[in-house]
Design a protein around this motif. Structure first.
Motif, mmCIF file in Angstrom:
data_model
loop_
_atom_site.group_PDB
_atom_site.id
_atom_site.type_symbol
_atom_site.label_atom_id
_atom_site.label_comp_id
_atom_site.label_asym_id
_atom_site.label_seq_id
_atom_site.Cartn_x
_atom_site.Cartn_y
_atom_site.Cartn_z
ATOM 1 N N ALA A 1 34.764 39.939 43.115
ATOM 2 C CA ALA A 1 33.982 38.869 42.475
ATOM 3 C C ALA A 1 34.709 38.207 41.316
ATOM 4 O O ALA A 1 34.595 36.983 41.128
ATOM 5 C CB ALA A 1 32.650 39.442 42.002
ATOM 6 N N CYS A 2 35.436 38.964 40.510
ATOM 7 C CA CYS A 2 36.090 38.353 39.337
ATOM 8 C C CYS A 2 37.133 37.328 39.775
ATOM 9 O O CYS A 2 37.245 36.250 39.182
ATOM 10 C CB CYS A 2 36.742 39.422 38.463
ATOM 11 N N GLY B 1 38.580 48.061 39.152
ATOM 12 C CA GLY B 1 37.697 48.623 40.168
ATOM 13 C C GLY B 1 38.118 48.228 41.573
ATOM 14 O O GLY B 1 37.947 48.999 42.519
ATOM 15 N N CYS B 2 38.649 47.015 41.728
ATOM 16 C CA CYS B 2 39.078 46.589 43.070
ATOM 17 C C CYS B 2 40.310 47.375 43.513
ATOM 18 O O CYS B 2 40.446 47.720 44.687
ATOM 19 C CB CYS B 2 39.339 45.078 43.084
ATOM 20 N N GLU C 1 43.301 40.808 41.877
ATOM 21 C CA GLU C 1 42.010 41.222 41.318
ATOM 22 C C GLU C 1 41.849 40.539 39.959
ATOM 23 O O GLU C 1 42.814 40.374 39.220
ATOM 24 C CB GLU C 1 42.027 42.747 41.109
ATOM 25 N N CYS D 1 31.928 43.515 44.558
ATOM 26 C CA CYS D 1 32.246 44.017 43.207
ATOM 27 C C CYS D 1 32.114 45.527 43.191
ATOM 28 O O CYS D 1 31.147 46.055 42.714
ATOM 29 C CB CYS D 1 31.312 43.377 42.169
ATOM 30 N N CYS E 1 38.594 44.899 36.036
ATOM 31 C CA CYS E 1 38.379 46.246 35.486
ATOM 32 C C CYS E 1 39.162 47.309 36.245
ATOM 33 O O CYS E 1 38.966 48.488 36.021
ATOM 34 C CB CYS E 1 36.898 46.587 35.521
HETATM 35 FE FE1 SF4 Z 1 35.930 45.189 38.552
HETATM 36 FE FE2 SF4 Z 1 34.010 44.160 40.128
HETATM 37 FE FE3 SF4 Z 1 35.756 42.551 38.930
HETATM 38 FE FE4 SF4 Z 1 36.590 44.123 40.934
HETATM 39 S S1 SF4 Z 1 35.118 42.450 41.094
HETATM 40 S S2 SF4 Z 1 37.645 43.779 38.977
HETATM 41 S S3 SF4 Z 1 35.295 45.942 40.584
HETATM 42 S S4 SF4 Z 1 34.241 43.868 37.900
#
Ligand code: SF4
Length: 179
Positions: free
Chosen positions: A85-86, A17-18, A58, A149, A15
């Motif tokens: 996490a992904c 987010g990382c 990521e 995450c 997403c």
């Molecule tokens: Fe997004 Fe969390 Fe996956 Fe990172 S681990 S890409 S923040 S959903």
């Protein structure tokens, strides 16, 4: 003067987010720019990948393009890191693994709430979806796993600085507890 380590980053099925968490190191980004040279990454918008010392990935692997990008990163990067996490275990995108791909597509594009003009897209430019979302270590060998995450900006900073300076990576407890 020795050349600075080259660093590349990519978002596969994630997403962003990382990547946002990486940017959350705030003014330390200036120190990071002093420490490394960025290669392909959404941070610079460079689209082609050269030989790199470090690759940060990521997102999980959900489609054919993800596989191609990940394999190229493995070929080009001496050290490859699963960030978040992904990438580490499939994360939220892997929640679709409990359903068949056909069920997911039908729900998203045909039968789901709010769908207008039902029809599954089949443009050849759309990367082919895999039946399941995979953590990246199921596709290529990975050197380090950075969970969270997303992982916090401080955890990313600790990881990068210790790795780049050749020290054993030791996180303070406050950066690795999730309670
Ligand atoms: Fe997004 Fe969390 Fe996956 Fe990172 S681990 S890409 S923040 S959903």
């Amino acid at each position: 003067m020795a050349a600075k380590p080259r660093v590349a980053t990519a978002s596969l099925c994630g997403c962003f987010g990382c990547h946002m968490s990486l940017l959350d190191i705030d003014e330390r980004i200036l120190q990071l720019v002093d420490l490394v040279t960025f290669d392909r990454t959404p941070l610079t918008d460079i689209k082609t990948l050269g030989d790199c010392d470090l690759g940060l990935i990521e997102g999980g692997v959900a489609n054919a393009e993800n596989v191609e990008v990940l394999r190229e990163f493995r070929r080009r990067c001496k050290t490859l890191v699963a960030v978040g996490a992904c990438a580490v275990n499939g994360g939220i995108p892997a929640m679709r693994n409990q359903f068949s791909l056909a069920e997911c597509l039908r729900e998203s594009y045909c039968d789901g709430v709010g769908v207008h003009n039902p029809g599954i897209p089949n443009d050849p430019e759309i990367p082919l979806l895999l039946n399941q979302v995979h953590p990246i270590h199921e596709v290529v060998a990975i050197d380090y796993f950075l969970p969270g995450c997303p992982p916090s900006a401080d955890a990313i900073w600790t990881f990068l600085t210790e790795l780049l300076e050749g020290r054993p990576i030791a996180f303070p407890y406050t950066q690795v507890h999730f309670d």
